[in-house]
Each structure stands twice: as C-alpha cells, then as structure tokens.
Motif scaffolding. Structure first.
Motif, PDB file in Angstrom:
ATOM      1  N   LYS A   1       0.824  -1.210   0.000  1.00  0.00           N
ATOM      2  CA  LYS A   1       0.000   0.000   0.000  1.00  0.00           C
ATOM      3  C   LYS A   1       0.852   1.252   0.000  1.00  0.00           C
ATOM      4  CE  LYS A   1      -3.966   2.100   2.291  1.00  0.00           C
ATOM      5  NZ  LYS A   1      -4.921   1.997   3.402  1.00  0.00           N
ATOM      6  N   ILE A   2       0.528   2.161  -0.911  1.00  0.00           N
ATOM      7  CA  ILE A   2       1.199   3.454  -0.947  1.00  0.00           C
ATOM      8  C   ILE A   2       0.581   4.327   0.134  1.00  0.00           C
ATOM      9  CG2 ILE A   2       1.561   5.544  -2.300  1.00  0.00           C
ATOM     10  CD1 ILE A   2       1.690   3.896  -4.770  1.00  0.00           C
TER      11      ILE A   2
ATOM     12  N   LEU B   1      -5.870   5.896  -9.659  1.00  0.00           N
ATOM     13  CA  LEU B   1      -5.613   6.502  -8.355  1.00  0.00           C
ATOM     14  C   LEU B   1      -6.871   7.240  -7.919  1.00  0.00           C
ATOM     15  CD1 LEU B   1      -2.031   8.045  -8.647  1.00  0.00           C
ATOM     16  CD2 LEU B   1      -2.727   6.171  -7.165  1.00  0.00           C
TER      17      LEU B   1
ATOM     18  N   ALA C   1       6.530   7.124  -6.994  1.00  0.00           N
ATOM     19  CA  ALA C   1       5.416   8.003  -7.349  1.00  0.00           C
ATOM     20  C   ALA C   1       5.714   9.404  -6.842  1.00  0.00           C
ATOM     21  CB  ALA C   1       4.117   7.483  -6.736  1.00  0.00           C
TER      22      ALA C   1
ATOM     23  N   ALA D   1      -2.486   1.267  -4.318  1.00  0.00           N
ATOM     24  CA  ALA D   1      -2.150   2.680  -4.162  1.00  0.00           C
ATOM     25  C   ALA D   1      -3.323   3.472  -3.627  1.00  0.00           C
ATOM     26  CB  ALA D   1      -1.710   3.257  -5.507  1.00  0.00           C
TER      27      ALA D   1
ATOM     28  N   LEU E   1       4.246   8.434 -12.243  1.00  0.00           N
ATOM     29  CA  LEU E   1       4.660   7.111 -11.774  1.00  0.00           C
ATOM     30  C   LEU E   1       5.843   6.633 -12.602  1.00  0.00           C
ATOM     31  CD1 LEU E   1       1.174   5.343 -11.480  1.00  0.00           C
ATOM     32  CD2 LEU E   1       2.324   6.793  -9.797  1.00  0.00           C
TER      33      LEU E   1
END
Length: 315
Positions: A6-7, A202, A236, A262, A272
């Motif tokens: 997970k971002i 996103l 990113a 993300a 990205l």
C-alpha cells in the motif's frame, strides 16, 4: 498472482509552483542557487486549514520527501549546483548532533536509495551512490538540462526500532531554464521496445490496485529478472510539491504483471516511474495519471519522448 504493498506516504501539502521558484511566467531565464527547504518535523494541518487534500483524505500520513530534516536526520548536499550534463553528486545524512551517519539498515539490497527528478517531472534518475567510511555518499549523474531538481534519500537508520525516512533537498543546475510540460496522462508507456500498460486508477482516500503489465513485440514478458530483490520498483511523485514514495511488490512474478495497491491522498496529477529488469538491463517506464479526475484515459498516446525517465547509474 502478485500481492501489492500500500502506498501510504503521500499527504496533502501546499504545492510549490514552478513560477515561484524559477520564473516560469517569464518563459526562459537563468537559474542560480537553489532556495533550501526549511528544517523541521512534518506537522499536521490545523483543523479547518485547506492543505490541498480531497475530502476523505484527512487521515493520510505525512508525505515523504517534503522535508530536508526529519526525525533528527538531515540530508546535507555537498553539491547543490551540479553542472549541466554529467557530474558527480556528493551528500551525507547527518544525525541530530551534526555527525555523518555511517550505519544503515539494508533494504532491497541497498543501505540507501537515491532519486533525482526535475521539478517539471520530465527527468528522472534512480541512482546507486557509494558510501565512504566517513559517511559521505557520491554518485555520477547526468542532468541534461538547466533548471530545478529535487534529490530524495530513502533509507532506514540502523537500530531495532528505526523507521524508514525519506528526505528531500533542492538541486539547481545553472543555465537558461526552459520548463517542459508534463507528459499527458496515458495508459501505455514504451521504453527500449518494451510496452508497459497501466491498469487501475488513483482515487483520493481510497485504496485501489495499479497493475502494470510488461510486453515486448506484442507478447507478454514472463521472465522479468529480480532487481534489488523485487520484480518491479515504483516511485510516485505528485506534481507541484513532488511528494514522494518508493514502493516494491512484496511477492509475485516473474511477470508480465507487477501489482501495487495505491491510495492517493489528494486529487491532482501524479507521475509514476516503474523500474523493471529484463535481459540484464534495468529500464524505466513512466506514466502521468490524474487522481480524482477520472484517472488516466482509457485510450491515449504512449508515454515516450520528450521526457527522460531513464537513468540507473552506479557509483
């Protein structure tokens, strides 16, 4: 089947525009010494303050790379104004007492990951500096144009309870600066004959899968090679303030899919950069995506020239 990570390192912050730093409103102009970012810890926004976040993102963690100092550590650039073209960057990470750090936790095969990107996000370099015994790092770099750049040091100090830190500091390449427009949002990027397709969007405040599929000559690449212990590395950067995150898939491979989960902290434009290795060479596929504005278009022109996303240089 790939499992993503997970971002979480993005957060809303006031975007610093190119016009403020380098006179974009005047079109072309000389670049001098960079203005250094202020030192200090990440501070949460005051209640009721507009920090640039979309609704539902108020609890997002602090963005990485927006501070030159954090947690008692400072990124100290010894070469803040490198020459245009090939040069050598030198830097150190200093502790709260001003001493150069010499003990790090190795992650993904390296003690420290070092990224340099232009402020307009058309140039990207993933570098591999070498540390001297006294804590000074150095790396060759090729910065093709004058203008503003930002350097990111992504590391974890040695110690049982140490946490990962990303510090950011400004670089300035002297000369006549002509800012380039960010490439348009695209679902496909081409690099060295490889075609990388981006699936997923996103979305501010909500986790979602970003699946990048690597192909060549119309066929899927199913034998990606490990690079620094992973089949794909994703950096990113958010347009404007260049909020940063360096993530890796935690399992899966060897292709053609590389998957990440993300979460965008705010609406806006993001860039990205996917690093992948095949045939013994590391390549970088770059994408521009929109968060909170319908994502990247379903059909678009492949992202290629004029941006310079390549650059894996070893010291």
């Amino acid at each position: 089947m790939n499992t993503g990570v997970k971002i979480t390192a993005f957060a809303a912050a006031l975007a610093a525009t190119f016009g403020t730093a380098y006179g974009v409103g005047k079109g072309v102009g000389p670049v001098d010494e960079p203005a250094q970012a202020g030192h200090g810890e990440h501070a949460p926004a005051e209640p009721g303050t507009d920090s640039g976040s979309d609704s539902g993102t108020a609890n997002a963690p602090a963005a990485g790379g927006l501070q030159v100092s954090e947690g008692g550590y400072t990124l100290a650039l010894e070469t803040p104004t490198p020459a245009q073209g090939r040069s050598v960057l030198k830097f150190s990470v200093k502790d709260a007492g001003g001493k150069k750090v010499t003990a790090y936790t190795t992650e993904h095969g390296k003690e420290l990951h070092f990224i340099v990107a232009s402020r307009d996000l058309t140039v990207y370099r993933h570098l591999h500096p070498v540390r001297a015994a006294d804590g000074m790092w150095s790396t060759p770099v090729d910065l093709p144009a004058a203008g503003g750049y930002k350097a990111f040091a992504d590391f974890k100090p040695a110690g049982k309870n140490a946490k990962g830190i990303t510090l950011g500091a400004d670089l300035s390449v002297p000369g006549m600066y002509a800012p380039q427009p960010m490439p348009t949002p695209a679902r496909t990027a081409t690099v060295d004959g490889y075609e990388v397709k981006l699936g997923g969007d996103l979305t501010p405040g909500r986790a979602g899968e970003l699946k990048l599929t690597v192909g060549k000559g119309g066929k899927p690449v199913t034998d990606l090679e490990p690079y620094l212990g992973a089949y794909g590395h994703l950096v990113a950067l958010r347009g404007g303030d260049l909020a940063y995150l360096h993530v890796h898939p935690n399992e899966g491979g060897p292709g053609p899919d590389v998957s990440f989960t993300a979460t965008a902290p705010s609406a806006g434009t993001y860039r990205l950069f996917l690093d992948f290795q095949h045939g013994g060479k590391v390549r970088t596929a770059a994408f521009t995506v929109q968060a909170g504005q319908g994502g990247a278009p379903a059909i678009s022109t492949p992202d290629e020239a004029p941006h310079d996303a390549g650059g894996h240089e070893h010291g």
